[in-house]
Design an enzyme around this catalytic site. Structure first.
Site, PDB file in Angstrom:
ATOM      1  N   GLY A  37     -71.666  65.651 -73.715  1.00 45.41           N
ATOM      2  CA  GLY A  37     -71.871  66.872 -74.523  1.00 45.41           C
ATOM      3  C   GLY A  37     -70.711  67.209 -75.446  1.00 45.41           C
ATOM      4  CG  LEU A  41     -77.499  62.281 -81.416  1.00 48.02           C
ATOM      5  CD1 LEU A  41     -78.631  61.265 -81.240  1.00 48.02           C
ATOM      6  CD2 LEU A  41     -77.783  63.199 -82.598  1.00 48.02           C
ATOM      7  NE  ARG A  61     -66.309  57.056 -71.219  1.00 42.13           N
ATOM      8  CZ  ARG A  61     -66.329  55.805 -71.702  1.00 42.13           C
ATOM      9  NH1 ARG A  61     -65.648  54.852 -71.103  1.00 42.13           N
ATOM     10  NH2 ARG A  61     -67.010  55.526 -72.779  1.00 42.13           N
ATOM     11  CE1 TYR A 169     -81.879  50.482 -76.786  1.00 38.93           C
ATOM     12  CE2 TYR A 169     -81.476  49.599 -78.985  1.00 38.93           C
ATOM     13  CZ  TYR A 169     -81.011  50.236 -77.860  1.00 38.93           C
ATOM     14  OH  TYR A 169     -79.706  50.621 -77.766  1.00 38.93           O
TER      15      TYR A 169
HETATM   16  C1  HXC Z   1     -68.217  43.323 -77.698  1.00 37.27           C
HETATM   17  C2  HXC Z   1     -67.319  44.922 -76.309  1.00 37.27           C
HETATM   18  C3  HXC Z   1     -67.339  45.897 -77.351  1.00 37.27           C
HETATM   19  C4  HXC Z   1     -67.851  45.475 -78.625  1.00 37.27           C
HETATM   20  C5  HXC Z   1     -66.545  46.827 -75.563  1.00 37.27           C
HETATM   21  N1  HXC Z   1     -66.818  45.554 -75.245  1.00 37.27           N
HETATM   22  N2  HXC Z   1     -66.866  47.072 -76.848  1.00 37.27           N
HETATM   23  N3  HXC Z   1     -67.746  43.671 -76.488  1.00 37.27           N
HETATM   24  N4  HXC Z   1     -68.268  44.189 -78.752  1.00 37.27           N
HETATM   25  N5  HXC Z   1     -67.916  46.323 -79.658  1.00 37.27           N
HETATM   26  C6  HXC Z   1     -66.586  44.901 -73.973  1.00 37.27           C
HETATM   27  C7  HXC Z   1     -65.103  44.758 -73.675  1.00 37.27           C
HETATM   28  O1  HXC Z   1     -64.559  43.636 -74.305  1.00 37.27           O
HETATM   29  C8  HXC Z   1     -65.096  44.635 -72.154  1.00 37.27           C
HETATM   30  O2  HXC Z   1     -65.448  43.349 -71.732  1.00 37.27           O
HETATM   31  C9  HXC Z   1     -66.243  45.542 -71.739  1.00 37.27           C
HETATM   32  O3  HXC Z   1     -67.084  45.692 -72.896  1.00 37.27           O
HETATM   33  C10 HXC Z   1     -65.785  46.898 -71.326  1.00 37.27           C
HETATM   34  O4  HXC Z   1     -65.025  47.451 -72.370  1.00 37.27           O
HETATM   35  P1  HXC Z   1     -63.928  48.600 -72.118  1.00 37.27           P
HETATM   36  O5  HXC Z   1     -63.500  49.127 -73.417  1.00 37.27           O
HETATM   37  O6  HXC Z   1     -62.918  48.092 -71.174  1.00 37.27           O
HETATM   38  O7  HXC Z   1     -64.760  49.603 -71.240  1.00 37.27           O
HETATM   39  P2  HXC Z   1     -65.246  51.062 -71.395  1.00 37.27           P
HETATM   40  O8  HXC Z   1     -64.319  51.945 -72.128  1.00 37.27           O
HETATM   41  O9  HXC Z   1     -65.534  51.439 -70.023  1.00 37.27           O
HETATM   42  O10 HXC Z   1     -66.615  50.944 -72.208  1.00 37.27           O
HETATM   43  C11 HXC Z   1     -66.695  50.438 -73.507  1.00 37.27           C
HETATM   44  C12 HXC Z   1     -67.936  50.974 -74.193  1.00 37.27           C
HETATM   45  C13 HXC Z   1     -67.467  52.116 -75.041  1.00 37.27           C
HETATM   46  C14 HXC Z   1     -68.927  51.253 -73.133  1.00 37.27           C
HETATM   47  C15 HXC Z   1     -68.583  49.951 -75.050  1.00 37.27           C
HETATM   48  O11 HXC Z   1     -67.182  51.607 -76.303  1.00 37.27           O
HETATM   49  C16 HXC Z   1     -68.288  53.308 -75.174  1.00 37.27           C
HETATM   50  O12 HXC Z   1     -68.441  54.045 -74.236  1.00 37.27           O
HETATM   51  N6  HXC Z   1     -68.784  53.634 -76.397  1.00 37.27           N
HETATM   52  C17 HXC Z   1     -69.014  54.972 -76.848  1.00 37.27           C
HETATM   53  C18 HXC Z   1     -70.339  55.514 -76.497  1.00 37.27           C
HETATM   54  C19 HXC Z   1     -71.457  54.945 -77.287  1.00 37.27           C
HETATM   55  O13 HXC Z   1     -71.435  53.773 -77.639  1.00 37.27           O
HETATM   56  N7  HXC Z   1     -72.473  55.766 -77.580  1.00 37.27           N
HETATM   57  C20 HXC Z   1     -73.588  55.339 -78.392  1.00 37.27           C
HETATM   58  C21 HXC Z   1     -74.807  55.315 -77.619  1.00 37.27           C
HETATM   59  S1  HXC Z   1     -76.146  55.031 -78.719  1.00 37.27           S
HETATM   60  P3  HXC Z   1     -64.314  42.231 -71.323  1.00 37.27           P
HETATM   61  O14 HXC Z   1     -65.101  41.065 -70.853  1.00 37.27           O
HETATM   62  O15 HXC Z   1     -63.537  41.967 -72.576  1.00 37.27           O
HETATM   63  O16 HXC Z   1     -63.497  42.863 -70.237  1.00 37.27           O
HETATM   64  C22 HXC Z   1     -77.403  54.413 -77.811  1.00 37.27           C
HETATM   65  C23 HXC Z   1     -78.730  54.090 -78.422  1.00 37.27           C
HETATM   66  C24 HXC Z   1     -78.724  53.933 -79.914  1.00 37.27           C
HETATM   67  O17 HXC Z   1     -77.232  54.192 -76.692  1.00 37.27           O
HETATM   68  C25 HXC Z   1     -79.577  52.848 -80.465  1.00 37.27           C
HETATM   69  C26 HXC Z   1     -78.935  52.250 -81.705  1.00 37.27           C
HETATM   70  C27 HXC Z   1     -79.664  51.165 -82.356  1.00 37.27           C
END
Ligand code: HXC
Length: 301
Positions: A37, A41, A61, A169
């Protein structure tokens, strides 16, 4: 006679920011807990609940982000806004966030599971840890918060309403998003199971699927692709609505789904995307492999 040269109108624009979809005070006396939150969104949905009188508990977080969101949200209604730093992957942290909510504002009557993780990747590139991070946040985290909410309401004998944010999806598969699509399919399935299991106790469980709602908190990897399309003037034209969504439109849908006016809706997933997920072309475009779409080098293992 129609004017062949006039642009097509698409779906009409929504009412302006600040408009409410329901009577003022619909959520007065109700605590609404929104995971994720503090941004995007999740924050947009929290805003519409508090405009209708809700007290909010927002989970995320990052403490700084949550505090900034609290300032913003508190200005909208004067309702109380409690923040809790919480990684939804950790059940102890989820329990502690609910304890804090109960101490400060009371047991949440509405839970909005908006926290999710995502990034585009060819499936074969995903490391085990990347898969786990996305599935653990999106699916397992949703279960941990929902479990906490359900157990507390069942013990107290009180009704409640859960909204799980999904993705279309979940039905279609998501090339380039294997991890997130699989997790969202699980989230949708959980809606259907829990709506039946917990209906007898007065707990509604629904899903809410956003279409394209550009916002500044989108992850860089997703936002940059959209910005390129927007710069070419193509973003609206790609939608059957001929426009993208305004985040408040998702918020209005959420406030309806959890409201007294929707008490007989349960186990349903509402898609708010201007029909984009139903889009098909009469003649399919040539297939471009995901690696190529994402500009990745050939896979070498
Ligand atoms: C490839 C990636 C990556 C990327 C993280 N990883 N980002 N791999 N490309 N862009 C990999 C890392 O290398 C690592 O693997 C593992 O994921 C965990 O990454 P960490 O950064 O250590 O972990 P953490 O912080 O716990 O989580 C990372 C994350 C984070 C989950 C990806 O970026 C995140 O929370 N993002 C923000 C929230 C978000 O994305 N919200 C959007 C939701 S939209 P290794 O093997 O290297 O250890 C949605 C639907 C939308 O869900 C539909 C759209 C089309």
């Amino acid at each position: 006679m129609t004017d062949d040269t006039a642009p097509l109108p698409g779906l009409p624009a929504p009412p302006p920011p600040g408009a409410r979809a329901l009577p003022p005070g619909t959520y007065a006396g109700t605590v609404v807990l929104v995971t994720g939150g503090g941004s995007g969104l999740g924050k947009a949905m929290a805003a519409e609940f508090t405009r209708l009188g809700a007290d909010l508990v927002i989970l995320g977080r990052t403490e700084e982000r949550l505090k900034a969101a609290r300032e913003e949200l508190a200005e909208l209604s004067g309702g109380r806004v409690v923040v809790a730093v919480c990684d939804v992957r950790e059940p102890e942290q989820v329990g502690a966030a609910f304890d804090l909510a109960e101490r400060e504002v009371g047991l949440p009557g509405v839970l909005v599971n908006s926290a999710a993780a995502n990034f585009p990747s060819p499936a074969e590139d995903l490391s085990p840890n990347a898969w786990r991070a996305v599935v653990d946040i999106t699916l397992t985290g949703t279960w941990f918060t929902t479990r906490e909410f359900g157990r507390r309401h069942l013990a107290a004998g009180t009704p409640g309403s859960v909204i799980n944010v999904g993705a279309s999806y979940a039905w279609t598969g998501g090339p380039g998003y294997a991890h997130s699509a699989a997790a969202k399919a699980g989230v949708r399935n959980l809606v259907e199971t829990l709506a039946v299991e917990w209906g007898p106790y007065g707990i509604q469980v629904n899903g809410l699927v956003p279409g394209l709602f550009p916002h500044p908190d989108m992850p860089e990897a997703i936002r940059s692709g959209l910005e390129d399309a927007a710069a070419r003037g193509e973003l609206d034209a790609r939608q059957p609505a001929l426009r993208v969504g305004e985040p408040r439109e998702l918020g209005w849908a959420a406030t309806f789904l959890a409201s007294p006016y929707a008490r007989f809706i349960s186990g349903h997933t509402l898609v708010v995307d201007g029909a984009n997920w139903q889009r098909r072309t009469v003649v399919a475009a040539p297939v471009t492999p995901v690696r190529e779409q994402l500009g990745r080098e050939p896979f070498h293992g």
